[in-house]
Write a protein that holds these residues in place. Structure first.
Motif, PDB file in Angstrom:
ATOM      1  N   UNK A  52       9.630 -17.580  -6.681  1.00 16.60           N
ATOM      2  CA  UNK A  52       9.062 -17.008  -7.415  1.00 16.60           C
ATOM      3  C   UNK A  52       7.114 -17.108  -8.520  1.00 16.60           C
ATOM      4  N   UNK A  53       7.679 -17.813  -8.630  1.00 15.52           N
ATOM      5  CA  UNK A  53       6.510 -18.869  -9.437  1.00 15.52           C
ATOM      6  C   UNK A  53       5.393 -18.934  -8.177  1.00 15.52           C
ATOM      7  N   UNK A  54       5.563 -19.433  -7.314  1.00 15.19           N
ATOM      8  CA  UNK A  54       4.340 -19.388  -5.917  1.00 15.19           C
ATOM      9  C   UNK A  54       3.771 -17.318  -5.669  1.00 15.19           C
ATOM     10  N   UNK A  55       5.000 -16.199  -6.106  1.00 12.06           N
ATOM     11  CA  UNK A  55       4.715 -14.811  -5.233  1.00 12.06           C
ATOM     12  C   UNK A  55       3.460 -14.882  -6.682  1.00 12.06           C
ATOM     13  N   UNK A  56       3.967 -14.985  -8.241  1.00 14.93           N
ATOM     14  CA  UNK A  56       3.160 -14.772  -9.696  1.00 14.93           C
ATOM     15  C   UNK A  56       2.340 -15.151  -9.836  1.00 14.93           C
ATOM     16  N   UNK A  57       2.401 -16.484  -9.262  1.00 12.87           N
ATOM     17  CA  UNK A  57       0.453 -17.157  -9.106  1.00 12.87           C
ATOM     18  C   UNK A  57      -0.243 -16.012  -8.389  1.00 12.87           C
ATOM     19  N   UNK A  58       0.203 -15.789  -7.160  1.00 14.86           N
ATOM     20  CA  UNK A  58      -1.109 -14.939  -6.087  1.00 14.86           C
ATOM     21  C   UNK A  58      -1.089 -14.092  -6.196  1.00 14.86           C
ATOM     22  N   UNK A  59       0.086 -13.550  -7.324  1.00 20.88           N
ATOM     23  CA  UNK A  59      -0.138 -11.690  -7.935  1.00 20.88           C
ATOM     24  C   UNK A  59      -1.216 -11.789  -9.066  1.00 20.88           C
ATOM     25  N   UNK A  60      -0.739 -12.748 -10.059  1.00 21.35           N
ATOM     26  CA  UNK A  60      -1.777 -12.854 -10.785  1.00 21.35           C
ATOM     27  C   UNK A  60      -2.908 -14.170 -10.033  1.00 21.35           C
ATOM     28  N   UNK A  61      -3.411 -13.407  -9.178  1.00 23.27           N
ATOM     29  CA  UNK A  61      -4.662 -14.736  -8.344  1.00 23.27           C
ATOM     30  C   UNK A  61      -5.634 -12.866  -8.056  1.00 23.27           C
ATOM     31  N   UNK A  62      -4.963 -11.827  -7.403  1.00 18.66           N
ATOM     32  CA  UNK A  62      -5.707 -10.540  -6.946  1.00 18.66           C
ATOM     33  C   UNK A  62      -6.856  -9.799  -8.119  1.00 18.66           C
ATOM     34  N   UNK A  63      -7.278  -9.790  -8.002  1.00 21.55           N
ATOM     35  CA  UNK A  63      -8.626  -9.117  -8.341  1.00 21.55           C
ATOM     36  C   UNK A  63      -8.628  -7.691  -7.795  1.00 21.55           C
ATOM     37  N   UNK A  64      -8.873  -7.040  -8.660  1.00 23.86           N
ATOM     38  CA  UNK A  64      -8.875  -4.842  -8.655  1.00 23.86           C
ATOM     39  C   UNK A  64      -9.171  -4.164  -9.514  1.00 23.86           C
ATOM     40  N   UNK A  65      -9.395  -3.166  -9.752  1.00 28.00           N
ATOM     41  CA  UNK A  65      -9.117  -2.464 -11.561  1.00 28.00           C
ATOM     42  C   UNK A  65      -7.322  -2.426 -11.852  1.00 28.00           C
ATOM     43  N   UNK A  66      -6.134  -3.271 -10.964  1.00 29.15           N
ATOM     44  CA  UNK A  66      -5.279  -3.470 -10.812  1.00 29.15           C
ATOM     45  C   UNK A  66      -5.164  -4.350 -11.796  1.00 29.15           C
TER      46      UNK A  66
END
Length: 128
Positions: A52-66
């Motif tokens: 889950x930490x890996x997935x969260x880190x990847x989600x936090x690194x996504x850019x864009x309006x969201x």
């Protein structure tokens, strides 16, 4: 006890016995206005927690309006607090959001099979 890594605004927190353990996310400044907060209850050696930490880190690194760049994630090692360990020992990983009144609200469990984009959308929806 945190050290920032500027490329992704990530930090690491000493969660257990004075050693750095788990990644925690962005924006450590408590004075930042409109900061949304997530708490991840975890413990060392938990493969579900690590996933889950890996997935969260990847989600936090996504850019864009969201993007989640105004969200702060705090990782809490349940083995450092008897109350957390009693409450979450059989449930980890547990993700909670901090409401505007400072109280925590447990979020529905995120499946490790979800895409990073879907995790990002679910986190955004949790703050809506």
């Amino acid at each position: 006890m945190a050290a920032a890594i500027s490329s992704a605004n990530w930090a690491f927190v000493a969660a257990r016995r004075g050693r750095r353990q788990w990644p925690l996310s962005c924006n450590l400044s408590s004075s930042t206005p409109n900061t949304r907060r997530l708490i991840l209850y975890s413990k060392p050696g938990c493969c579900l927690c690590d996933g889950l930490k890996e997935k969260l880190q990847a989600a936090f690194s996504l850019s864009g309006p969201d993007s989640l760049n105004d969200v702060t994630l705090q990782v809490r090692d349940i083995t450092t607090n008897p109350e957390w360990e009693k409450a979450y020992q059989y449930e980890i990983p547990v993700l909670a959001k901090e409401n505007s009144d400072g109280k925590e609200e447990i979020l529905p469990r995120l499946s490790p099979r979800l895409s990073v984009e879907l995790i990002q959308k679910k986190l955004l929806a949790a703050f809506s």
